[in-house]
Design an enzyme around this catalytic site. Structure first.
Site, mmCIF file in Angstrom:
data_model
loop_
_atom_site.group_PDB
_atom_site.id
_atom_site.type_symbol
_atom_site.label_atom_id
_atom_site.label_comp_id
_atom_site.label_asym_id
_atom_site.label_seq_id
_atom_site.Cartn_x
_atom_site.Cartn_y
_atom_site.Cartn_z
ATOM 1 N N SER A 15 0.809 -1.217 0.000
ATOM 2 C CA SER A 15 0.000 0.000 0.000
ATOM 3 C C SER A 15 0.844 1.269 0.000
ATOM 4 O O SER A 15 0.526 2.217 -0.741
ATOM 5 C CB SER A 15 -0.968 -0.002 1.185
ATOM 6 O OG SER A 15 -1.967 -0.980 1.015
ATOM 7 N N LYS A 64 -10.066 -4.817 10.585
ATOM 8 C CA LYS A 64 -11.191 -4.402 9.747
ATOM 9 C C LYS A 64 -12.513 -4.298 10.522
ATOM 10 O O LYS A 64 -13.299 -3.382 10.295
ATOM 11 C CB LYS A 64 -11.343 -5.352 8.558
ATOM 12 C CG LYS A 64 -10.189 -5.231 7.567
ATOM 13 C CD LYS A 64 -10.430 -6.073 6.322
ATOM 14 C CE LYS A 64 -9.295 -5.872 5.320
ATOM 15 N NZ LYS A 64 -9.535 -6.600 4.052
ATOM 16 N N ASN A 85 -12.106 -1.457 5.310
ATOM 17 C CA ASN A 85 -10.677 -1.456 4.978
ATOM 18 C C ASN A 85 -10.147 -0.043 4.790
ATOM 19 O O ASN A 85 -9.002 0.151 4.393
ATOM 20 C CB ASN A 85 -10.401 -2.291 3.727
ATOM 21 C CG ASN A 85 -10.789 -1.567 2.449
ATOM 22 O OD1 ASN A 85 -11.759 -0.812 2.420
ATOM 23 N ND2 ASN A 85 -10.039 -1.799 1.390
ATOM 24 N N ASP A 100 -12.695 -2.912 -0.692
ATOM 25 C CA ASP A 100 -12.400 -4.288 -1.105
ATOM 26 C C ASP A 100 -13.399 -4.788 -2.141
ATOM 27 O O ASP A 100 -13.049 -5.542 -3.045
ATOM 28 C CB ASP A 100 -12.422 -5.229 0.108
ATOM 29 C CG ASP A 100 -11.167 -5.140 0.955
ATOM 30 O OD1 ASP A 100 -10.104 -4.770 0.413
ATOM 31 O OD2 ASP A 100 -11.242 -5.439 2.162
ATOM 32 N N GLY A 126 -13.977 -11.502 6.643
ATOM 33 C CA GLY A 126 -14.389 -10.208 6.128
ATOM 34 C C GLY A 126 -14.142 -10.039 4.641
ATOM 35 O O GLY A 126 -14.957 -9.448 3.925
ATOM 36 N N ARG A 148 -14.074 -24.776 5.986
ATOM 37 C CA ARG A 148 -13.638 -25.909 6.804
ATOM 38 C C ARG A 148 -14.603 -26.127 7.963
ATOM 39 O O ARG A 148 -14.927 -27.264 8.310
ATOM 40 C CB ARG A 148 -12.220 -25.643 7.327
ATOM 41 C CG ARG A 148 -11.646 -26.772 8.162
ATOM 42 C CD ARG A 148 -10.201 -26.464 8.524
ATOM 43 N NE ARG A 148 -9.371 -26.374 7.335
ATOM 44 C CZ ARG A 148 -8.150 -25.848 7.322
ATOM 45 N NH1 ARG A 148 -7.635 -25.337 8.427
ATOM 46 N NH2 ARG A 148 -7.447 -25.821 6.218
ATOM 47 N N PRO A 150 -18.332 -25.088 9.028
ATOM 48 C CA PRO A 150 -19.584 -24.441 8.635
ATOM 49 C C PRO A 150 -20.142 -23.478 9.675
ATOM 50 O O PRO A 150 -20.848 -22.531 9.329
ATOM 51 C CB PRO A 150 -20.536 -25.628 8.426
ATOM 52 C CG PRO A 150 -19.645 -26.769 8.071
ATOM 53 C CD PRO A 150 -18.409 -26.559 8.892
#
Length: 267
Positions: A15, A64, A85, A100, A126, A148, A150
């Protein structure tokens, strides 16, 4: 004027490169952009102690959600996602934004995805929620949520249902992702599991990771005959939106792209 990226770890962030290139191209010689190693618990004190010269922040993990919680004003997207973000200084404090979504959307469109009626998202954090909004904007009506665990998918399913998109939770171990458009938000330590899935020719897969590159997932999808888009495209396009939000000037896309390409060529 000052701006920075906030995260932990943050030393790897590109960034600063992108934002500094934008300031130079725009002639904003009195603007600077830094990288600050900040965790979520430190964010409230940081913002409270800043002077008016601070104009904005890029916000990365693990901050975030905290950025939404500490903001004085929350725009519609971060309110939906419960993740921001970007923080932008306003006359009344700090406004939380989320670029994002724009980053994911542009990355997919430039890879040739004009519409995505059926798609899949790997992961449920996120960034996955932001990807879901981007996919909805591309016409998604059915999204498989491949996770992985639920039980961690509740917030992502909430976002999809709010947007009128049907969500199907698929346990990661089932072995196949059949959607033609896929966004993976799985971190580095989960790459072996997603790379081992049954990938198919013709799929377009956006892997939001960009370092190290190529990822195991990218190599596997390419070998299977699919198209891979890397996370650098997401980083780039979300940064152009941030520059505009923070400075009020149109992002100098060419200059930012040149800076990114030069940095990658030097690696």
């Amino acid at each position: 004027m000052r701006a920075a990226v906030l995260g932990r770890p943050v030393s790897h962030s590109l960034s600063p490169l992108l934002h500094r290139a934008a300031y130079a191209a725009l002639g904003l010689t009195d603007w600077s952009y830094d990288a600050l190693d900040i965790g979520a618990e430190e964010l409230p004190d940081l913002l409270a102690g800043l002077g008016p010269e601070w104009r904005g922040f890029s916000v990365t993990m693990p901050n975030k959600q905290a950025a939404v919680e500490v903001a004085d004003e929350v725009a519609a997207l971060p309110a939906l996602l419960r993740a921001a973000n970007t923080l932008v200084r306003t006359e009344t404090g700090w406004r939380a934004e989320n670029t994002d979504v724009a980053g994911v959307g542009m990355a997919l469109q430039l890879a040739g995805v004009g519409s995505a009626p059926r798609a899949a998202v790997l992961g449920a954090g996120g960034t996955a929620a932001a990807a879901a909004v981007a996919l909805a904007s591309l016409g998604a009506r059915e999204v498989d949520v491949v996770v992985r665990n639920p039980r961690r998918a509740g917030d992502l399913v909430r976002v999809l249902e709010t947007l009128g998109v049907a969500a199907t939770i698929v346990p990661l171990g089932e072995g196949a992702v059949t959607a033609p458009v896929v966004v993976s938000t799985v971190p580095v330590d989960g790459q072996p599991a997603v790379a081992a899935l049954d990938w198919r020719p013709g799929q377009t897969v956006l892997d939001v990771l960009y370092s190290p590159w190529p990822t195991p997932l990218a190599e596997r999808v390419t070998a299977a005959g699919g198209t891979v888009v890397g996370g650098l495209e997401v980083l780039f396009w979300q940064a152009t939106e941030q520059v505009e939000l923070m400075t009020g000037e149109p992002a100098p896309i060419g200059a930012m792209r040149d800076a990114l390409d030069a940095a990658l060529a030097g690696r």
